[in-house]
Design an enzyme around this catalytic site. Sequence first.
Site, short mmCIF file in Angstrom:
data_model
loop_
_atom_site.label_atom_id
_atom_site.label_comp_id
_atom_site.label_asym_id
_atom_site.label_seq_id
_atom_site.Cartn_x
_atom_site.Cartn_y
_atom_site.Cartn_z
N LYS A 1 -9.65 4.47 -19.91
CA LYS A 1 -10.06 4.82 -21.27
C LYS A 1 -8.88 4.62 -22.25
CE LYS A 1 -13.66 5.91 -18.87
NZ LYS A 1 -13.99 7.23 -18.39
N ARG B 1 0.84 -1.22 0.00
CA ARG B 1 0.00 0.00 0.00
C ARG B 1 0.87 1.26 0.00
NH1 ARG B 1 -2.19 2.04 4.30
NH2 ARG B 1 -2.36 0.05 5.38
N ASP C 1 -8.47 17.46 -16.39
CA ASP C 1 -8.79 16.08 -16.73
C ASP C 1 -8.46 15.91 -18.21
OD1 ASP C 1 -10.00 13.66 -17.49
OD2 ASP C 1 -11.48 13.80 -15.88
N TYR D 1 -17.02 15.28 -16.51
CA TYR D 1 -17.53 13.91 -16.38
C TYR D 1 -18.60 13.86 -15.28
CZ TYR D 1 -17.40 8.94 -15.24
OH TYR D 1 -17.74 7.65 -14.97
C1 LIG Z 1 -14.45 7.81 -17.12
C2 LIG Z 1 -14.01 9.17 -16.74
C3 LIG Z 1 -13.67 9.48 -15.42
C4 LIG Z 1 -13.81 8.48 -14.29
O1 LIG Z 1 -12.87 7.46 -14.40
P1 LIG Z 1 -13.10 5.95 -13.81
O2 LIG Z 1 -11.87 5.26 -14.26
O3 LIG Z 1 -14.36 5.44 -14.45
O4 LIG Z 1 -13.23 6.09 -12.36
C5 LIG Z 1 -13.20 10.75 -15.15
N1 LIG Z 1 -13.09 11.68 -16.12
C6 LIG Z 1 -13.40 11.41 -17.41
C7 LIG Z 1 -13.26 12.48 -18.44
C8 LIG Z 1 -13.88 10.17 -17.76
O5 LIG Z 1 -14.22 9.91 -19.03
#
Ligand SMILES: *Cc1c(COP(=O)(O)O)cnc(C)c1O
Length: 389
Positions: free
Chosen positions: A203, A60, A178, A113
């Site tokens: 993603k 951890r 982001d 998001y």
């Molecule tokens: C999917 C997504 C998230 C969240 O990510 P997870 O891996 O599903 O927790 C945050 N920001 C954007 C732009 C996303 O497409």
Amino acid sequence: MAYGLETQAVHGGRGGLGHAHVPPIDLSSTARIDDPAVGMASIDALAMGAAEADNPIYARLYNPTVARFEQALAALEGLPEAVAFGSGMAAISACLMAARARGDHVVAVRPVYGGTDHLLNDNPFGLAVTWVDAEGVHDALRPTTALVVVETPANPTLALVDIAEVVRAAGPVPVLVDNTFATPVLQRPAAQGAQLVVHSATKFIGGHGDVVAGVVATTAALAAPIRQMRIATGGLLHPFGAYLLHRGLQTLPLRVRAAQRNARLLAAALRTHPAVVALAYPELDPRWPTLSAQMAGPGSLMALDVGDAARAGAVLQAVRLCTPAVSLGSVDTLIQHPAGLTHRVLSEAARAAGGITPGLLRLSVGVESVADLRADLWQALDCALAGPG
Ligand SMILES: *Cc1c(COP(=O)(O)O)cnc(C)c1O
């Protein structure tokens, strides 16, 4: 001389492998501590948020497989450090928890998001949020503002934000971008002055729909308290996931550019279909000429408005090759209905403010043959236009 992006993507985080050609997966949950003095010094360093120590102590606190992925991702973003998590939301949560030590207020630009929007509004960490458009950032700042949050291109409308302008408006307050939609292949927010760059690595970075993960690239000073939050809350990335993400980085530039090539052709074609009321794609945005300095290309996501929720549903039921599913950035093409799924958690007013209309569909274009994608989407849009029966 620094290596080019493709070279960094292939070779990042692969130093000190000895005879091995690919990094091993280290699954140890604990480490031998043969020298107690080294153990004590190491646990002190890691508990303070150090990136590594002479002894890893416990998984951890540190895992070498995860650290290799972090180094590779940080290099691609042009930032010194990165901290990986078990999901994008865990990464964003840790950034917010760490920000709480600097103040009790966040300024955020909509849309973001749906999960991020919900988290900021729900405020479990004691950070009040002020929602603004990009021009409103400066006026919304308070003496206690700890963080400015933006997403560009934004999920799901592909709205664009001028990162350098937000950084200027934020002054001394760190800006979190982001960068999930653009990836470091198309956009490096740190070059525009952002100090925190977040990814849902689920993603494009994973790229094959088989890992849920998140990562934040940042400065050494901001990384330490974020690592402390990871230790405290345990939102870890498993070494198997880290291995797959590190592997995924090697083909990230190839995948992003191949999908983008398809998306450009599809955007040009689909906007001429009579069922498409509006089509948002960064390159078609009126502000693209000014913002193309921050983005090397428009990417592979687009948002099509087909007029109403019934037609959006009809398209999703009619696709054969494209998969009706949330998530994005995979090698295969995914299509989903934001108002009904990813952004359902938002109030109707918040959806309207973010331009998330009932007939909006978000398309994440993959690397299939573009003629096949065009034919599938065209027939699905034809079905929607024909209506039921
Ligand atoms: C999917 C997504 C998230 C969240 O990510 P997870 O891996 O599903 O927790 C945050 N920001 C954007 C732009 C996303 O497409």
